[in-house]
Scaffold this motif. Structure first.
Motif, PDB file in Angstrom:
ATOM      1  N   GLU A  55      25.745   3.442  -2.327  1.00  0.00           N
ATOM      2  CA  GLU A  55      25.758   3.790  -0.738  1.00  0.00           C
ATOM      3  C   GLU A  55      24.788   4.703  -0.735  1.00  0.00           C
ATOM      4  OE1 GLU A  55      29.499   5.033   0.838  1.00  0.00           O
ATOM      5  OE2 GLU A  55      30.596   3.764  -0.290  1.00  0.00           O
ATOM      6  N   GLY A  56      24.165   4.642   0.702  1.00  0.00           N
ATOM      7  CA  GLY A  56      23.109   5.441   1.327  1.00  0.00           C
ATOM      8  C   GLY A  56      21.797   4.783   1.621  1.00  0.00           C
ATOM      9  N   CYS A  57      21.713   3.730   1.439  1.00  0.00           N
ATOM     10  CA  CYS A  57      20.603   2.814   1.734  1.00  0.00           C
ATOM     11  C   CYS A  57      20.006   3.029   3.340  1.00  0.00           C
ATOM     12  CB  CYS A  57      20.600   1.484   1.455  1.00  0.00           C
ATOM     13  SG  CYS A  57      19.188   0.434   2.348  1.00  0.00           S
ATOM     14  N   ILE A  58      18.845   3.498   3.585  1.00  0.00           N
ATOM     15  CA  ILE A  58      18.507   3.879   4.903  1.00  0.00           C
ATOM     16  C   ILE A  58      17.746   2.766   5.444  1.00  0.00           C
ATOM     17  CG2 ILE A  58      18.552   6.388   4.586  1.00  0.00           C
ATOM     18  CD1 ILE A  58      15.467   5.979   4.314  1.00  0.00           C
ATOM     19  N   GLY A  59      17.679   1.576   4.988  1.00  0.00           N
ATOM     20  CA  GLY A  59      16.804   0.321   5.347  1.00  0.00           C
ATOM     21  C   GLY A  59      15.360   0.430   5.895  1.00  0.00           C
ATOM     22  N   CYS A  60      14.857   1.341   4.886  1.00  0.00           N
ATOM     23  CA  CYS A  60      13.548   1.613   5.184  1.00  0.00           C
ATOM     24  C   CYS A  60      12.566   0.371   4.876  1.00  0.00           C
ATOM     25  CB  CYS A  60      12.891   2.752   4.225  1.00  0.00           C
ATOM     26  SG  CYS A  60      13.002   2.364   2.529  1.00  0.00           S
TER      27      CYS A  60
ATOM     28  N   VAL B  53      15.951  -6.828   3.513  1.00  0.00           N
ATOM     29  CA  VAL B  53      16.384  -5.728   4.493  1.00  0.00           C
ATOM     30  C   VAL B  53      16.673  -6.149   5.757  1.00  0.00           C
ATOM     31  CG1 VAL B  53      15.921  -3.363   4.939  1.00  0.00           C
ATOM     32  CG2 VAL B  53      15.304  -4.109   2.664  1.00  0.00           C
ATOM     33  N   GLU B  54      17.850  -5.979   6.184  1.00  0.00           N
ATOM     34  CA  GLU B  54      18.068  -6.041   7.781  1.00  0.00           C
ATOM     35  C   GLU B  54      18.496  -4.777   8.158  1.00  0.00           C
ATOM     36  OE1 GLU B  54      19.624  -9.731   9.355  1.00  0.00           O
ATOM     37  OE2 GLU B  54      18.430 -10.893   7.834  1.00  0.00           O
ATOM     38  N   ASP B  55      19.924  -4.651   8.446  1.00  0.00           N
ATOM     39  CA  ASP B  55      20.036  -3.322   8.594  1.00  0.00           C
ATOM     40  C   ASP B  55      20.069  -2.411   7.303  1.00  0.00           C
ATOM     41  OD1 ASP B  55      20.293  -3.554  11.254  1.00  0.00           O
ATOM     42  OD2 ASP B  55      22.513  -3.881  11.433  1.00  0.00           O
ATOM     43  N   LEU B  56      20.669  -3.190   6.090  1.00  0.00           N
ATOM     44  CA  LEU B  56      20.790  -2.622   4.899  1.00  0.00           C
ATOM     45  C   LEU B  56      20.135  -3.819   3.941  1.00  0.00           C
ATOM     46  CD1 LEU B  56      24.375  -1.086   5.191  1.00  0.00           C
ATOM     47  CD2 LEU B  56      22.285   0.185   5.307  1.00  0.00           C
TER      48      LEU B  56
END
Ligand code: SF4
Length: 59
Positions: free
Chosen positions: A7-12, A25-28
């Motif tokens: 948990e914790g992906c910021i979607g960078c 990567v889209e939102d996550l």
């Protein structure tokens, strides 16, 4: 090799930029496990480059 995302992906998008065959990567982030074989070095590099260290690689 097994890749899991904590948990914790910021979607960078950094992981996708390093290894677009495996990381999407889209939102996550999502992982295309079918493409891990042959991309191990890039997967490790992406894990090391994740700014929040949520990509977990097991040999
Ligand atoms: S590099 Fe890390 S935080 Fe960025 S999209 Fe990938 S998994 Fe998420």
């Amino acid at each position: 090799m097994k890749v899991t995302i904590e948990e914790g992906c910021i979607g960078c998008g950094a992981c996708e930029a390093i290894c677009e065959a495996v990381f999407h990567v889209e939102d996550l982030v999502s992982v295309d496990e079918a493409n891990i074989a042959g991309n191990e070095d890039a997967v490790k590099e992406a894990a090391e480059g994740c700014p929040v260290s949520v990509i977990v690689v097991e040999e």
